[in-house]
Write an enzyme that holds these catalytic residues in place. Structure first.
Site, PDB file in Angstrom:
ATOM      1  CB  THR A 167      -1.050  -0.035   1.308  1.00 10.76           C
ATOM      2  OG1 THR A 167      -1.751  -0.912   1.127  1.00 10.76           O
ATOM      3  CG2 THR A 167      -1.460   1.423   1.577  1.00 10.76           C
ATOM      4  NE  ARG A 195     -10.219  -5.294   4.063  1.00 11.47           N
ATOM      5  CZ  ARG A 195      -9.041  -4.690   4.208  1.00 11.47           C
ATOM      6  NH1 ARG A 195      -8.689  -4.439   3.269  1.00 11.47           N
ATOM      7  NH2 ARG A 195      -8.277  -4.682   5.330  1.00 11.47           N
ATOM      8  CB  THR A 217       0.678   0.971   5.307  1.00  4.87           C
ATOM      9  OG1 THR A 217       0.911  -0.028   4.850  1.00  4.87           O
ATOM     10  CG2 THR A 217       1.967   1.645   6.083  1.00  4.87           C
TER      11      THR A 217
HETATM   12  N1  ASP Z   1      -4.129  -1.118   4.727  1.00  2.36           N
HETATM   13  C1  ASP Z   1      -4.304  -1.910   3.601  1.00  2.36           C
HETATM   14  C2  ASP Z   1      -5.698  -2.551   3.912  1.00  2.36           C
HETATM   15  O1  ASP Z   1      -6.167  -3.163   4.787  1.00  2.36           O
HETATM   16  C3  ASP Z   1      -3.194  -2.880   3.364  1.00  2.36           C
HETATM   17  C4  ASP Z   1      -1.997  -2.643   3.455  1.00  2.36           C
HETATM   18  O2  ASP Z   1      -1.671  -1.283   4.015  1.00  2.36           O
HETATM   19  O3  ASP Z   1      -0.902  -3.209   3.428  1.00  2.36           O
HETATM   20  O4  ASP Z   1      -6.721  -2.596   2.701  1.00  2.36           O
END
Ligand code: ASP
Length: 298
Positions: A167, A195, A217
């Site tokens: 992300t 989701r 993130t």
């Molecule tokens: N925050 C993101 C999510 O839950 C995933 C990530 O940051 O790696 O969709």
């Protein structure tokens, strides 16, 4: 703050970084280009959108091209942008567009809405002329395939252990000492269709306010529950950015949250931190670039 206040900080996701070299190179390109824009008088919003767009086009990151897939093998992406004066635009579960962050920007600038999702977001994008684009890569297919072979159920109780990071987020401060933040994510491999993660939720993965701006993130469900970006920005009202992020992430760690954050406070103090083993991030201030693809646990 003395001299030029401009600066940009970007992350490429908290979790496991599979290819540190590629992540570092991708971040460096995004940071370098958006810093150049800031030097040419771009505002903070233009800078963060430019940085995130570059990372969305780089398949090493989990956003845009190379996004993680749902259990049904679709790339449903989340992205948002927010400015310090409270303007916000986001898309969630958007599919078939190359750059979700550009669509999020249009939600902010062209509509009275804050957040569009799913088919509505896709048709909004196509009406504005964004072409249909397949963001799915062999690598993201393989990640899902591996999960299937491991016999994991569609939605994992131990989701945080499975996280493929990538992300991306960017926070910038421009020459008028104004802040903006942008975040873009391909979500978590093998999640249920529909989701929605934290990245496009105002206050969760993305937030900017009078005291600062932060991009998060990590495990989206926890980040939403904690309203982590807003939590950190609120702390910036009375604390420097570095302390605000440490306190916000300590709280996340207490809740066993696997996450990370980067940001600036309104005085130009920057911050970064993570509770995961790794987080790819870097920043450029005063014409100097600092890169980290691995850091201490938060
Ligand atoms: N925050 C993101 C999510 O839950 C995933 C990530 O940051 O790696 O969709």
């Amino acid at each position: 703050m003395r001299g030029s206040p401009i600066g940009i900080i970007c992350h490429g996701g908290a979790g496991t970084i599979n290819d540190k070299q590629a992540a570092a190179e991708g971040l460096e390109e995004a940071i370098g280009q958006s810093y150049r824009l800031l030097r040419q008088s771009a505002d903070a919003m233009q800078a963060v959108v430019a940085a995130v767009r570059i990372m969305e086009d780089n398949p090493v990151f989990n956003c845009g091209t190379g996004s993680n897939l749902t259990v049904e093998g679709r790339a449903e992406m989340d992205a948002a942008v927010m400015t310090q004066d409270g303007r916000f635009g986001g898309v969630c579960c958007i599919t078939d567009v190359k750059n979700p962050i550009l669509v999020a920007e249009k939600v902010m600038t062209e509509t009275d809405h804050l957040l569009l999702c799913g088919s509505g977001a896709v048709s909004f994008a196509h009406k504005l002329g964004f072409e249909e684009f397949d963001v799915i890569t062999e690598r993201s297919r393989r990640r899902l395939e591996k999960l299937r072979q491991d016999g994991k159920s569609p939605y994992f109780p131990k989701l945080e252990k499975m996280m493929n990071s990538g992300t991306v987020g960017a926070v910038a401060i421009d020459k008028h000492v104004k802040l903006a933040v942008a975040t873009s994510s391909g979500g978590i491999t093998g999640r249920l269709p529909g989701r929605i993660g934290d990245s496009a939720i105002m206050g969760a993965g993305t937030y900017a306010g009078p005291s600062g701006a932060v991009s998060c993130t990590g495990h989206g469900e926890l980040v939403i529950k904690m309203m982590l970006a807003k939590d950190i920005v609120e702390r910036m009202k009375t604390l420097p950015a570095s302390i605000a992020v440490t306190l916000g992430l300590s709280e996340a760690k207490r809740k066993k949250g696997m996450c990370g954050a980067v940001g600036f406070d309104a005085r130009g103090g920057l911050c970064f931190g993570h509770t995961t083993k790794d987080m790819a991030y870097g920043y450029m201030v005063a014409d100097r670039l600092f890169m980290f693809t691995k850091g201490k646990k938060g």
